[in-house]
Design a protein around this motif. Structure first.
Motif, PDB file in Angstrom:
ATOM      1  N   ARG A  52      -5.797  -2.558  -8.728  1.00  0.00           N
ATOM      2  CA  ARG A  52      -5.125  -1.618  -7.578  1.00  0.00           C
ATOM      3  C   ARG A  52      -4.616  -2.449  -6.413  1.00  0.00           C
ATOM      4  NH1 ARG A  52      -1.102   1.295  -5.858  1.00  0.00           N
ATOM      5  NH2 ARG A  52      -1.715   2.050  -3.803  1.00  0.00           N
ATOM      6  N   TYR A  80      -6.381   3.257  -1.063  1.00  0.00           N
ATOM      7  CA  TYR A  80      -7.187   3.429  -2.567  1.00  0.00           C
ATOM      8  C   TYR A  80      -7.407   4.863  -2.976  1.00  0.00           C
ATOM      9  CZ  TYR A  80      -7.487  -1.512  -2.369  1.00  0.00           C
ATOM     10  OH  TYR A  80      -7.225  -3.026  -2.136  1.00  0.00           O
ATOM     11  N   SER A  84      -9.283   4.894  -8.241  1.00  0.00           N
ATOM     12  CA  SER A  84      -9.817   3.346  -7.691  1.00  0.00           C
ATOM     13  C   SER A  84     -10.361   3.774  -6.298  1.00  0.00           C
ATOM     14  CB  SER A  84      -8.336   2.473  -7.432  1.00  0.00           C
ATOM     15  OG  SER A  84      -7.425   3.087  -6.547  1.00  0.00           O
ATOM     16  N   TYR A  86     -12.171   1.654  -2.632  1.00  0.00           N
ATOM     17  CA  TYR A  86     -12.249   0.407  -2.185  1.00  0.00           C
ATOM     18  C   TYR A  86     -13.746  -0.438  -2.074  1.00  0.00           C
ATOM     19  CZ  TYR A  86     -12.027  -3.038   1.705  1.00  0.00           C
ATOM     20  OH  TYR A  86     -12.182  -4.193   2.391  1.00  0.00           O
TER      21      TYR A  86
END
Length: 604
Positions: A52, A80, A84, A86
């Protein structure tokens, strides 16, 4: 940029189990499973984050931003989502690989950092295990560091991004493969958190969850039953995102694994709560239990401590009167049919499931056979449920199917919306006989033909004229599901070699389905002594009146399904004929003997 490496299910299974090999000998399966699964999840989060992150950078560069500014934007956690998350710098795999010492401590810090950054998603699950524990990993700091370095290096070589998986489902499947291997190794403890996959498949096929349904497991363990329902919806052409999956689990580390499992199977909205379902049910609103379309469960067999009442400090025994007093006043009125016995919680879980089942819903639950025939409070509960016409099927399973126990169990299907022809009747199936399962060295297992036999008979309501079509329909649904996943994997295969592997794998799976179909058809058509059919020896639809009047609400399967063959019919004329011939031979032999004796002078 080079094409990402594509990994197959078989290769992923091998690589992931290789991580367990690193730790084998330093700790037992019940301990190291949580550490391996936590590292697997952290590596998965890292690889998806990097994918990502690169997408974000590429998007901003394409829009005209300088690469350094695009890279800066990629560090914004708000960029994100959609699977996905972070990952803070200290938790990124490349940074963990650089750590020269105290690696276990840094792994703990990394897991905490990810949880802090994404607390609404990962609250409590990433920190459910502790790596910085020398006693568990070799006894000294140097050995601990060496183990952690080997684990980090091993996972660094396993690509777990979305672009690496030949099918989005294989990571979840491999995760469950690991759980199964750990459950096998854990022996009795394995049964605390894991139901054999083929038993799960059987119950899911019987319940037939549909898109749009709310599905609940009150004792969900690692979440396998919930995920099985989600996969069923997907394999039958439904949108698995359009179902609600919820569960509750009492054991903290098992709860964490269930949360991981839901996320790895792409069910991020699945809700698994921590706590005791009987003592403190979490799925309630305004003092009332939430209701669901399907309830599926394998509660702990005959749990002694189901009630939450402390034992007397002097005698060590639980006062049955206190148990009765407490649960007569249950705020959710779950036990109005009867307070379960103090030392057996089976009917506590069963009644809870009935109460959270909506008016059109079904319950599928695994329970020990004792629930079918024990007296006392359990008999009162059984009688009430039968009088309410909730039992649809009682299915006896083989012995030694479950982790850690050899006792046979049963699948109970209860239905608050039984089809008209099934009202006031119960289907009994005895699937416990030899030949209806694979006999293993330590543990038995169900095969595809065994599931096909059970579910087809249930779907056909044990009617001989309906069974062939039921077998055909169920087999075809499995084939359609396999073809769906074959097409997904072929589309993601970058070369002919990988496409050939994919085709070989699914061809083998289809052969198993075809062989199962053949076995069941031959079983159905087989002849038996006395003229009885295979179906008659396997299943029986019984009126409630017979269960009440002739068996006093006893559901012991052997009362309703006779698996034995009658003694062979004796043909008296033929047997007399044989006897006369034997007598003639005897007389002839006697004459010859007498003649020989006379010749030798022994008779006058």
């Amino acid at each position: 940029m080079s094409a990402p490496k594509i990994i197959t299910r078989e290769e992923l299974d091998r690589l992931l189990w290789g991580a367990a090999d690193i730790l084998r000998g330093t700790t037992d399966a019940a301990d190291f499973k949580n550490h391996i699964l936590s590292l697997l999840f952290l590596k998965r989060l890292n690889d998806v984050f990097l994918e990502r992150r690169q997408e974000i950078i590429d998007e901003y560069v394409k829009s005209g931003k300088p690469e350094d500014q695009a890279t800066e934007f990629a560090e914004d956690p708000d960029e994100y989502g959609r699977g996905s998350y972070y990952i803070p710098l200290k938790a990124r795999w490349a940074e963990l690989m650089k750590i020269p010492e105290n690696r276990a401590e840094e792994i703990d810090i990394a897991l905490q950092a990810v949880e802090d950054e994404n607390g609404d998603i990962f609250n409590g699950i990433l920190t459910s295990v502790r790596f910085n524990d020398e006693r568990r990993f070799g006894g000294n700091a140097k050995d601990l560091d060496a183990f952690m370095q080997r684990l980090l290096t091993h996972f660094a070589n396993i690509p777990l991004g979305n672009h690496n998986l030949i099918d989005p489902d294989i990571l979840g499947e491999s995760y469950e493969y690991l759980i199964d291997r750990f459950a096998d190794g854990a022996g009795k403890k394995g049964g605390e958190y894991r139901t054999p996959p083929m038993v799960v498949r059987t119950i899911v096929e019987l319940l037939r969850p549909q898109e749009g349904m709310r599905i609940h497991d009150p004792t969900c363990g690692t979440g396998g039953m919930l995920i099985g329902c989600g996969r069923y919806v997907e394999d039958h052409g439904g949108n698995p995102k359009n179902i609600t999956l919820t569960g509750q689990e009492k054991n903290y580390s098992t709860w964490a694994i269930a949360k991981f499992n839901m996320l790895l199977h792409n069910f991020p909205d699945g809700k698994v709560e921590l706590g005791d379902t009987i003592v403190s049910p979490k799925f309630e609103e305004g003092g009332a239990l939430q209701s669901f379309d399907r309830i599926i469960a394998n509660p702990p067999f005959s749990l002694r401590e189901w009630h939450g009442v402390e034992a007397d400090q002097d005698t060590g025994k639980v006062d049955s009167k206190k148990v009765k007093e407490r649960w007569q006043n249950d705020s959710f009125r779950r036990f109005h049919r009867g307070i379960p016995p103090t030392t057996k919680g089976d009917t506590a879980f069963l009644q809870h499931m009935i109460e959270v089942c909506n008016d059109r819903g079904m319950v599928g639950v695994v329970l020990p056979h004792g629930v079918l025939f024990r007296g006392g409070a359990e008999a009162a509960v059984r009688k009430a449920l039968l009088q309410e016409d909730l039992f649809e099927a009682v299915i006896g399973l083989p012995e030694k199917l479950f982790y850690g126990t050899g006792i046979p169990a049963s699948i109970l299907i209860l239905n608050k919306n039984k089809p008209t022809e099934r009202e006031k009747h119960v289907l009994f199936i005895d699937a416990s006989a030899e030949g209806f399962y694979h006999e293993g060295k330590n543990r038995n297992s169900l095969r595809w033909e065994d599931i096909l036999r059970i579910v087809s008979v249930f779907n056909a309501w044990a009617k001989p004229d309906r069974l062939p079509e039921a077998v055909e329909q169920l087999s075809q649904s499995w084939i359609d599901g396999y073809e769906q996943h074959r097409n997904i994997q072929l589309e993601r295969s970058p070369n002919n070699e990988l496409r050939e592997l994919v085709n070989n794998r699914f061809d083998n799976e289809l052969v198993k389905v075809q062989e199962a179909q053949k076995v069941v058809k031959e079983w159905f058509q087989a002849d038996h002594p006395g003229g009885r059919t295979s179906l008659e020896k396997f299943a029986n639809v019984v009126p409630l009146a017979e269960i009440e009047q002739e068996n006093d609400f006893n559901l012991n399967i052997s009362r309703y399904v006779d698996t034995s063959d009658p003694p062979p019919q004796l043909d008296v004329k033929a047997e007399l004929k044989k006897l006369r011939k034997l007598e003639e031979k005897r007389d002839t032999a006697e004459q010859q003997m007498n003649q020989l004796l006379a010749e030798l002078g022994y008779e006058e």
